[in-house]
Design a protein around this motif. Structure first.
Motif: not given
Ligand code: PLP
Length: 361
Positions: A74-78, A101-103, A147-149, A151-153, A171-173, A194-197
């Motif tokens: 379900g991704g970080a979004s879930s 945006q993610w926070a 917090i979103c540790v 911020n990807t964007i 923490g969203d890492i 997982a798909q970032k790092n």
């Molecule tokens: C990419 C990202 C998300 C979203 O991740 P999904 O797996 O696509 O839901 C959430 N938080 C951060 C910090 C991200 O980089």
């Protein structure tokens, strides 16, 4: 075969040795006569893969024993929903710092289930900094603090964590996991797609302090309850088997080829400094983030001209540096230099930028 330098924000580059190993093991995983994609998740051979992945993550991240490691989908979004559904069990209040945006998405989701409050935001300057926090504004009886540790964007990172006392820090890492050591014990929950790092898309990792499990709201769907997955060792239903296997290979790479997270951090700092030093001295390019909050992983930059930005993206793509276009919400450029980006990739990018600057400044 030729491979590009891929600066994608996610899904992103994986270490070449990991991809080769996966290729080698594709048809016959260690004499089992099957691909990991084909195995029963209840089989002995798969059981050793998921157990090894967890053990490696615990070792590499130094995760204390009173935390569960969950492999979810379900991704970080879930997780934006799972966190409030599982933690709104006393005051039903939570504090959020909006650093992008993610926070913000996490906050909007939490509002559906309780009283989520924005206690600081950097939206006024397109999230180009991490807001200074004033402890006296924190909600004392909050169920958690979010917090979103990294911020990807926008390319910002908390270099110092807020002190939330007894209120669990979440923490969203997703985009900085495994990039440097992190003190897990400072958090109630850490979450990361997982798909970032750490691997391909499909698996999301939640590291949850045990006392935060088992008190979910009554409306919580079974699959969104941490307890469901904790009680079943992430095997309540079919887990994302192959993605977990890939995470295991990436963890082996971090441990054995890199030498752990201290070493990983050194390498990442070297790469990021190369790029930031260039940006700070360039007559054409400029970083968009205040220096003290800069991310090690995501480096946004601009020329100041939309036409030149577009020209740069076009020419860099043709030269084999792909996915440098900034997020659609901010424009400009962004180089995501995750763990798997080799230092040569950054060196060559800087060379290319120098040449572009000479031709266009
Ligand atoms: C990419 C990202 C998300 C979203 O991740 P999904 O797996 O696509 O839901 C959430 N938080 C951060 C910090 C991200 O980089």
């Amino acid at each position: 075969m030729s491979r590009v330098y891929n600066f994608s924000a996610g899904p992103s580059m994986l270490p070449e040795s990991v991809l080769k190993r996966a290729a080698d093991e594709m048809l016959d995983y260690q004499g089992s006569g099957q691909s990991v994609m084909e195995m029963s998740h209840r089989s002995k051979v798969y059981d050793s893969i998921i157990k090894e992945a967890e053990a490696l993550l615990r070792e590499v991240m130094n995760i204390p024993d009173n935390y569960k490691v969950l492999f979810l989908q379900g991704g970080a979004s879930s997780q934006f929903a799972m966190v409030p559904l599982n933690l709104f069990n006393k005051s039903k209040k939570a504090d959020y710092v909006i650093t992008g945006q993610w926070a913000k998405k996490a906050y909007q989701e939490a509002k559906k289930y309780g009283e989520a409050k924005v206690i600081a935001s950097s939206e006024d300057k397109t999230y180009s900094y991490i807001p200074k926090l004033d402890k006296s504004t924190f909600t004392e009886d909050a169920d958690y603090f979010y917090i979103c540790v990294n911020n990807t964007i926008y390319g910002t990172l908390y270099h110092e964590l807020p002190d939330t006392g007894n209120v669990p820090l979440i923490g969203d890492i997703s985009s900085c996991v495994l990039s440097e050591p992190i003190d897990v014990s400072k958090f109630g929950i850490l979450l990361a797609g997982a798909q970032k790092n750490m691997g391909p898309a499909g698996v999301t990792i939640a590291i949850v302090r045990e006392d935060l499990i088992g008190n979910a709201m009554d409306i919580t769907p079974t699959m969104f309850n941490y307890k469901t997955h904790a009680d079943n060792d992430s095997m309540f239903n079919t887990p994302p088997c192959y993605s977990i296997y890939m995470v295991k290979l990436v963890l082996e790479w971090v441990k054995n080829e890199i030498g752990g997270l201290e070493k990983m951090k050194e390498l990442n700092e070297k790469k990021a400094n190369l790029l930031y030093d260039f940006l700070d001295n360039s007559k054409l390019f400029k970083g968009t983030v205040v220096p003290e909050d800069r991310s090690l992983m995501n480096v946004p930059f601009i020329t100041g001209s939309d036409e030149l930005d577009a020209k740069f993206v076009k020419e860099s793509t043709a030269a084999g540096f792909v996915n440098l276009k900034g997020h659609r919400s901010v424009g400009g450029m962004r180089a995501s230099i995750y763990n798997a980006m080799p230092i040569e990739g950054v060196e060559k990018l800087v060379e290319f930028m120098k040449k572009f600057e000479e031709e266009n400044a």
